[in-house]
Design a protein around this motif. Structure first.
Motif, short mmCIF file in Angstrom:
data_model
loop_
_atom_site.label_atom_id
_atom_site.label_comp_id
_atom_site.label_asym_id
_atom_site.label_seq_id
_atom_site.Cartn_x
_atom_site.Cartn_y
_atom_site.Cartn_z
N VAL A 141 25.64 52.58 48.47
CA VAL A 141 26.74 51.63 48.35
C VAL A 141 27.96 52.08 49.16
N ASN A 142 28.49 51.15 49.93
CA ASN A 142 29.76 51.36 50.61
C ASN A 142 30.80 50.63 49.76
N MET A 143 31.56 51.40 48.97
CA MET A 143 32.54 50.78 48.08
C MET A 143 33.94 50.87 48.67
N VAL A 144 34.60 49.73 48.71
CA VAL A 144 35.99 49.66 49.16
C VAL A 144 36.79 49.12 47.99
N ALA A 145 37.92 49.77 47.69
CA ALA A 145 38.78 49.31 46.60
C ALA A 145 40.12 48.89 47.17
N LYS A 146 40.61 47.75 46.71
CA LYS A 146 41.93 47.25 47.10
C LYS A 146 42.73 46.97 45.83
N ALA A 147 44.02 47.32 45.87
CA ALA A 147 44.86 47.27 44.67
C ALA A 147 45.40 45.89 44.33
N ASN A 148 45.21 44.92 45.23
CA ASN A 148 45.62 43.56 44.90
C ASN A 148 44.90 42.57 45.82
N GLY A 149 45.03 41.29 45.48
CA GLY A 149 44.32 40.25 46.22
C GLY A 149 44.72 40.13 47.67
N LEU A 150 45.98 40.38 47.98
CA LEU A 150 46.44 40.27 49.36
C LEU A 150 45.79 41.35 50.23
N LEU A 151 45.75 42.57 49.74
CA LEU A 151 45.09 43.65 50.48
C LEU A 151 43.60 43.34 50.66
N ALA A 152 43.00 42.72 49.64
CA ALA A 152 41.58 42.35 49.72
C ALA A 152 41.35 41.27 50.78
N ILE A 153 42.23 40.28 50.82
CA ILE A 153 42.12 39.22 51.84
C ILE A 153 42.26 39.82 53.24
N GLU A 154 43.20 40.74 53.41
CA GLU A 154 43.37 41.41 54.71
C GLU A 154 42.12 42.19 55.08
N HIS A 155 41.50 42.85 54.10
CA HIS A 155 40.26 43.59 54.33
C HIS A 155 39.14 42.64 54.75
N LEU A 156 39.04 41.51 54.07
CA LEU A 156 38.00 40.53 54.41
C LEU A 156 38.19 39.98 55.82
N LYS A 157 39.43 39.70 56.19
CA LYS A 157 39.71 39.21 57.55
C LYS A 157 39.32 40.27 58.58
N ALA A 158 39.59 41.55 58.26
CA ALA A 158 39.30 42.65 59.19
C ALA A 158 37.80 42.91 59.34
N PHE B 276 43.79 35.32 44.54
CA PHE B 276 42.84 35.84 45.53
C PHE B 276 41.75 34.81 45.78
N LEU B 277 41.20 34.24 44.70
CA LEU B 277 40.12 33.26 44.86
C LEU B 277 40.59 32.04 45.66
N ASP B 278 41.81 31.59 45.40
CA ASP B 278 42.36 30.46 46.16
C ASP B 278 42.51 30.82 47.64
N ALA B 279 43.00 32.03 47.90
CA ALA B 279 43.16 32.49 49.29
C ALA B 279 41.80 32.67 49.96
N TYR B 280 40.81 33.15 49.19
CA TYR B 280 39.45 33.33 49.71
C TYR B 280 38.86 31.98 50.13
N GLU B 281 39.06 30.96 49.31
CA GLU B 281 38.57 29.61 49.65
C GLU B 281 39.09 29.18 51.02
N ALA B 282 40.35 29.49 51.29
CA ALA B 282 40.99 29.10 52.55
C ALA B 282 40.39 29.81 53.76
N LEU B 283 39.69 30.93 53.53
CA LEU B 283 39.06 31.68 54.63
C LEU B 283 37.81 30.96 55.15
N ASN B 284 37.25 30.06 54.35
CA ASN B 284 36.02 29.34 54.72
C ASN B 284 34.88 30.28 55.09
N VAL B 285 34.64 31.25 54.23
CA VAL B 285 33.54 32.20 54.45
C VAL B 285 32.22 31.48 54.20
N THR B 286 31.32 31.57 55.16
CA THR B 286 30.02 30.91 55.01
C THR B 286 28.94 31.89 54.54
N LYS B 287 29.21 33.18 54.67
CA LYS B 287 28.26 34.20 54.26
C LYS B 287 28.14 34.21 52.73
#
Length: 131
Positions: A32-49, A74-85
């Motif tokens: 497992v490659n585990m990445v931890a983020k302390a809030n939803g904004l950091l997680a969204i930035e990680h997903l974009k990266a 975070f979930l609302d912001a994730y929806e806006a990313l339009n991730v298809t995976k």
């Protein structure tokens, strides 16, 4: 034991919870490659990266109560990313409020609600569902 690496993103502002989850991950025997983020904004930035990369998460565990962007935001912001995976997402919370459990069900991307603490058995179950 899986040969494939599982990319796990944990979004939680509690260092103790992150430490516990890390220890549980190690005990599963999975790669497992585990990445931890302390809030939803950091997680969204990680997903974009990591978008389009091999280390984009297949499994995301989301705490509800966090600063900056909470789990719902975070979930609302994730929806806006339009991730298809395909990404399996679970709310991982100490909340015992029925309305939080019900709210989690309103998000199509959220597969379930897990009450803290996370157990080794439950995490292995989630890993098996990824296969």
């Amino acid at each position: 034991m899986m040969d494939n690496k599982i990319n796990l993103l944990v979004i939680d502002d509690d260092d103790i919870n992150i430490f516990i989850i890390k220890k549980i991950v190690e005990k599963t025997g999975y790669n497992v490659n585990m990445v931890a983020k302390a809030n939803g904004l950091l997680a969204i930035e990680h997903l974009k990266a990591t978008f389009g990369h091999t280390d984009f998460p297949q499994l995301i565990l989301i705490d509800i109560n966090m600063p900056v962007l909470n789990g719902w935001e975070f979930l609302d912001a994730y929806e806006a990313l339009n991730v298809t995976k395909k990404v399996d997402m679970y709310m991982l919370s100490s909340s015992v409020y029925e309305n939080d459990i019900e709210k989690a069900k309103t998000y199509a991307k959220v597969k379930g609600f897990i009450s803290k603490p996370l157990s080794i058995e439950r995490l292995i179950e989630l890993f098996k569902l990824l296969a």
